[in-house]
Design an enzyme around this catalytic site. Structure first.
Site, PDB file in Angstrom:
ATOM      1  N   ASP A 254       0.883  -1.161   0.000  1.00 21.32           N
ATOM      2  CA  ASP A 254       0.000   0.000   0.000  1.00 21.32           C
ATOM      3  C   ASP A 254       0.921   1.211   0.000  1.00 21.32           C
ATOM      4  OD1 ASP A 254      -1.625   2.193   0.582  1.00 21.32           O
ATOM      5  OD2 ASP A 254      -2.979   1.033   1.848  1.00 21.32           O
ATOM      6  N   HIS A 255       0.985   1.915  -1.130  1.00 19.17           N
ATOM      7  CA  HIS A 255       2.010   2.957  -1.260  1.00 19.17           C
ATOM      8  C   HIS A 255       1.822   4.090  -0.256  1.00 19.17           C
ATOM      9  CE1 HIS A 255      -1.160   4.793  -3.816  1.00 19.17           C
ATOM     10  NE2 HIS A 255      -0.589   5.931  -3.496  1.00 19.17           N
TER      11      HIS A 255
ATOM     12  N   HIS B  71      -6.220   2.335   1.838  1.00 19.02           N
ATOM     13  CA  HIS B  71      -5.405   3.500   2.175  1.00 19.02           C
ATOM     14  C   HIS B  71      -5.851   4.181   3.464  1.00 19.02           C
ATOM     15  CE1 HIS B  71      -3.553   2.933  -1.604  1.00 19.02           C
ATOM     16  NE2 HIS B  71      -4.397   3.614  -2.346  1.00 19.02           N
TER      17      HIS B  71
END
Length: 484
Positions: free
Chosen positions: A177-178, A240
């Protein structure tokens, strides 16, 4: 301040889907930046793997074009690009067949760190995992990186976990998950657990409420077919925003170690109260400013998928009972902005009287743009005329606080890929964490699906539906303004 670059061990990184959009925009430019920073050992290799019939020469040209498109020319001198491309090779493989796997097996070394980036549709995860083992390419210490969406509900996420678990142990699986790779997100943990100043106040006794906003100016653009099956809830909230909420709300882990951190995040997810329909606002952007509406973008005139969602979330534990968390995300909004706002309670008694004014300390953690942290504190307004209170910011914008060193801060993909090579899973989601998030999300989606509710229309370039403002107004609070 000098940024420290710690080299990693020699590795072979195979990028499945190496000719795809994610590889072109994010993965390959990130690897080049780490190469430029001196973090990539000379003997390391990057192997592109995809269905496209091309050779290493053509793939190197593709990589060079990606670097030229996404990295400024002054940061990518021709000689550096040429040196980087020497580490690049390519193998055409059929994920569901036998073609190319023997060639890939011959290229991947067994005496270095092996990492396999699954930059492909989740439907191919099982096929890739099976063939990596069938051809003796992956070993017990190999690492795989998988992108979201990791399932579209609890059932599919559980099935994906089971598929990967059939071939890889949990310590080998890196669900990326960036958002967790952003510098400010990690600084959130440093602010909380590295300073005695905040942690004693980080609870319902002192925090009035928390806002998490992820606003985008873009629409669905070329992702209409995918987005109309997911919507803002699946695309942003379940992953996110859930991760950001967990980092804010979790208990201090015993140490900064992968499972210790992820254990505490899991406890937060399991403590989330169900969300009533009255605490949710869904929206869908209209045409405006020469841009098409959401339904035009997804080519589905009857779409009931949300491009905006705002909701109140409550956590049923001792630390946070009574402090609401407000989440808000959407497309085609006023500006591109991601931030976390922690609003502390007002002092229990003002010695200055009503005429001095009221104020509350606010901690703002900005993820984009201009990553940084601001704490608003109350002082006396300068000048004569008595005691008047005013809020002023104590600002730590990274670009200003760190000066030239701020340019050396790796982006999220750079950091996370290097963490994979190091074998550090702290910033990656664990399987039970993903499933717990879906277990909370599924009933929310099912409730509005069963009712057949349509999202509320909102103007392009606005802050979303008016009802989202009322979500806070009825609690006597206000959203922090989405800045231009």
């Amino acid at each position: 301040m000098v940024s420290r670059v710690i080299p990693v061990e020699t590795f072979d990184l195979v990028i499945f889907g190496g000719t795809g959009d994610l590889a072109r925009r994010k993965i390959l430019p990130a690897l080049f930046r780490r190469f430029q920073a001196g973090q990539m050992p000379e003997e390391s290799r990057i192997i592109g793997a995809a269905r496209s019939e091309m050779g290493t020469k053509e793939f190197r040209a593709f990589v060079g074009e990606a670097i030229g498109e996404f990295i400024p020319a002054e940061e990518a001198p021709a000689k550096a690009v040429e040196n980087f491309l020497r580490h690049i090779s390519y193998v055409a493989v059929d994920a569901r067949g036998t073609d190319g796997w023997s060639d890939l097996s011959a290229q991947v070394r067994q005496d270095v760190i092996q990492a396999f980036y699954f930059s492909v549709a989740p439907a191919l995860f099982g096929d890739l995992a099976e063939r990596l083992h069938e051809h003796g390419i992956a070993g017990p210490e190999s690492r795989i990186v998988v992108e979201k969406p990791f399932g579209r509900d609890l059932e599919s996420a559980h099935a994906l976990n089971a598929t990967l678990a059939a071939h890889f142990d949990e310590h080998q699986i890196y669900r990326i998950d960036h958002y967790l790779g952003k510098e400010t997100v990690q600084n959130l943990m440093a602010v909380r657990f590295g300073n005695i100043l905040f942690e004693p106040l980080w609870n319902a006794q002192y925090v009035d409420h928390v806002q998490i906003t992820v606003a985008e100016t873009v629409g669905v653009e070329g992702r209409g077919a995918y987005y109309d099956l997911s919507g803002a809830m699946r695309d942003m909230v379940q992953n996110h925003m859930m991760q950001l909420l967990c980092l804010i709300a979790m208990e201090p882990p015993s140490q900064f170690e992968p499972d210790a951190v992820r254990d505490e995040k899991l406890k937060v997810i399991r403590a989330l109260d169900p969300v009533a329909p009255a605490e949710i606002v869904r929206g869908q952007y209209k045409a405006g400013n020469g841009r098409p509406s959401y339904v035009e973008g997804v080519e589905n005139p009857d779409s009931r998928t949300e491009s905006f969602i705002a909701m109140r979330v409550d956590i049923a534990n001792w630390r946070w009972k009574g402090t609401p968390f407000y989440l808000r995300t959407g497309k085609r909004l006023k500006s591109r902005m991601s931030e976390i706002v922690v609003t502390f309670r007002e002092p229990p008694h003002s010695i200055f009287g009503e005429e001095a004014g009221k104020s509350a300390n606010v901690l703002v953690i900005r993820l984009q743009p201009d990553e940084g942290i601001t704490l608003r504190v109350t002082i006396k307004e300068p000048g004569p005329g008595g005691m008047r209170l005013v809020d002023v910011p104590l600002d730590m914008t990274f670009a200003e606080a760190l000066g030239p060193d701020a340019d050396d801060i790796p982006d999220a993909y750079e950091r996370l890929i290097m963490d994979v090579i190091r074998g550090n899973q702290t910033l990656f989601m664990r399987g039970d964490e993903v499933e717990a998030a879906w277990a909370w999300t599924d009933p929310i989606i099912a409730a509005w699906s069963d009712k057949g509710d349509r999202p509320l229309p909102y103007e392009t370039g606005s802050t979303g539906p008016e009802d989202a403002l009322m979500l806070l107004h009825r609690d006597g609070r206000r959203w922090r303004e989405i800045e231009v």
